[in-house]
Enzyme design. Structure first.
Site, short mmCIF file in Angstrom:
data_model
loop_
_atom_site.label_atom_id
_atom_site.label_comp_id
_atom_site.label_asym_id
_atom_site.label_seq_id
_atom_site.Cartn_x
_atom_site.Cartn_y
_atom_site.Cartn_z
CB CYS A 3 -0.98 -0.05 1.17
SG CYS A 3 -2.34 1.12 1.01
CG HIS A 22 -3.96 -3.63 2.72
ND1 HIS A 22 -3.06 -3.24 3.69
CD2 HIS A 22 -4.43 -2.49 2.17
CE1 HIS A 22 -2.99 -1.93 3.73
NE2 HIS A 22 -3.82 -1.44 2.81
CD GLU A 77 -2.05 -6.42 5.20
OE1 GLU A 77 -1.61 -6.77 4.09
OE2 GLU A 77 -2.14 -5.23 5.57
#
Lengths: 266, 194
Positions: free
Chosen positions: B78, B174, B176
């Protein structure tokens, strides 16, 4: 650059390829989910982590945890719950309820929450929106608004819909946006619990008047309601609680139905 | 395998650490120390907060000098990816210049932030992702398409979702927070560790 990428087919059903999101909402009290949940394959349906994992695996795009008790005593329970959820699930989640200071927000974010939802505290102290968004970015501030249509006007309520304020819905959303909110979650009190569909007219107006993504909430009863709110209002996401918790609507079936109706979903 | 997460004190690196644990990384160090980065097998830079503040912090710990010289697999996520570029319009600040790419603000007529799940189209020469997979995005600025772009995403305009040059990779989404496909992507990054 030509030839480096495969051509992808443009979608006729969507202006962008950004998927419309489906968000189940979990009410939390003393570290447990409150509303009855009826899933056969959960060991403990009252445990938020189990339920969150279940939803993440069934295709939910995001989750919202609402601490409905939101007392100071329960704060540490909530924080350890947030940490457990963050360890277990691989999709984004928002936490709301009782966030009264930048310190409250910081401890939730530090424990793994992706976004903070502000409601009553932002009405009482609007600067809180500025403070949190400046520190952590506007992408992590969701302004949650409960409003009811009374005498030809959408009035904002606070404290779980129990106290009427002098704020008008669209003005308040605009103000919150200008102060740094990155997303708005609008619950129509006229529609909440009716299972009669979302507040389409108000949502249409809101999407037209704000630049930040709008989450529709209140009134979901059938899969057609989700189709209508995405098609007619172009909201970014739709949120519901009981229809998911009671198994009346399965998220994968809902998404298949939306796909068939040419709505972009993941 | 030892993975370092760069934390310059701007917030949430917890989710990333949890995601790395889920994909089987045993040793994770959350750090801003150059020595610690140099000792790690892979380094992840999850940018959070404002670009100007983040650059300020990197300079404070002299990481602006250290990062471009690293030889191990490096992943910016990001804002982390955006700061690996030459310049960003956010706070009108210069980045690390690893990618010769400019970062711009999304035009006015779009809903901003670009928030939610979108598809990434891989270039024919990358093995980081396989097909048009769904990933979770949340950002108001975007990196332009460049020769380093190996994954692109369409939000009214095409932008770089993945940049790759030598040992440096940046992704706008992202991983994650991108469910199973995000974890798969983290694994393909970690597979670059020899």
């Amino acid at each position: 650059m030509k030839g480096k990428f495969k051509q992808i087919q443009s979608l006729k059903y969507s202006v962008t390829m950004l998927a419309k999101r489906i968000i189940p909402c979990l009410d939390i009290k003393d570290g447990r989910t409150v509303k009855g949940v009826h899933f056969m394959n959960l060991r403990d349906a009252g445990h938020p982590v189990e339920l969150a994992s279940y939803y993440a695996q069934s295709g939910a795009d995001e989750l919202l945890f609402l601490d409905i008790a939101a007392t100071n005593e329960n704060r540490s329970t909530l924080l350890s719950l947030v940490r457990e959820v963050a360890a277990a699930i691989n999709i984004p989640f928002t936490v709301g309820g009782g966030v009264r200071s930048i310190k409250d927000a910081a401890s939730l974010l530090d424990n793994g929450a992706d976004k903070i939802s502000l409601n009553s505290s932002a009405i009482v102290n609007p600067v809180l929106i500025d403070e949190i968004s400046k520190m952590y970015g506007n992408q992590c501030v969701v302004i949650a608004v409960d409003a009811a249509f009374i005498l030809n006007e959408w009035k904002v309520f606070r404290n779980g819909g129990t106290i009427e304020t002098d704020k008008e819905l669209f003005d308040w959303v605009k103000e919150a946006e200008n102060r740094g909110a990155g997303e708005v979650l609008f619950t129509s009190m006229n529609h909440d619990g009716t299972k009669d569909g979302f507040a389409l007219e108000a949502l249409k107006t809101m999407v037209g008047r704000t630049k930040i993504p709008v989450i529709a909430s209140g009134g979901a009863g059938k899969i057609e309601h989700f189709r209508d709110v995405f098609m007619q209002c172009d909201v970014s996401a739709a949120l519901a609680a009981s229809v998911f918790h009671y198994g009346e609507i399965a998220i994968n079936e809902l998404k298949n139905y939306l796909k068939q109706n040419q709505i972009c979903v993941r | 395998m030892k993975v370092a997460i760069i934390d310059y004190g701007a917030g949430n690196v917890t989710s990333l650490a949890f995601a790395l644990k889920r994909v089987g990384v045993e040793s994770i160090s959350i750090t801003f120390e150059a020595d610690e980065l140099l000792r790690s097998d892979a380094v992840i830079f999850p940018g959070v907060g404002h670009a100007a503040f983040a650059m300020h912090q990197l300079k404070k710990y002299q990481l602006d000098k250290v990062i471009p010289e690293l030889k191990q697999p490096f992943l910016g996520i990001c804002l982390g990816m955006q700061l690996m570029c030459e310049h960003t319009e956010e706070g009108n600040c210069d980045g690390l210049g690893i990618f010769n790419v400019k970062v711009k603000q999304f035009p006015d007529h779009l809903k901003v932030p670009h928030m939610g799940w979108n598809t990434v189209v891989p270039s024919t020469d990358t093995r980081l992702i396989e097909s048009d997979d769904w990933f979770y995005f949340i950002h108001s600025y975007y990196a332009e398409i460049s020769i380093h772009t190996v994954g692109k995403t369409d939000y009214m305009l095409d932008f770089s979702a993945i940049l790759h040059k030598d040992n440096f990779i940046g992704c706008q989404f992202h991983p994650e927070k991108s469910a199973v496909l995000g974890e798969k992507y983290l694994k393909s990054f970690l597979n670059l560790v020899e």
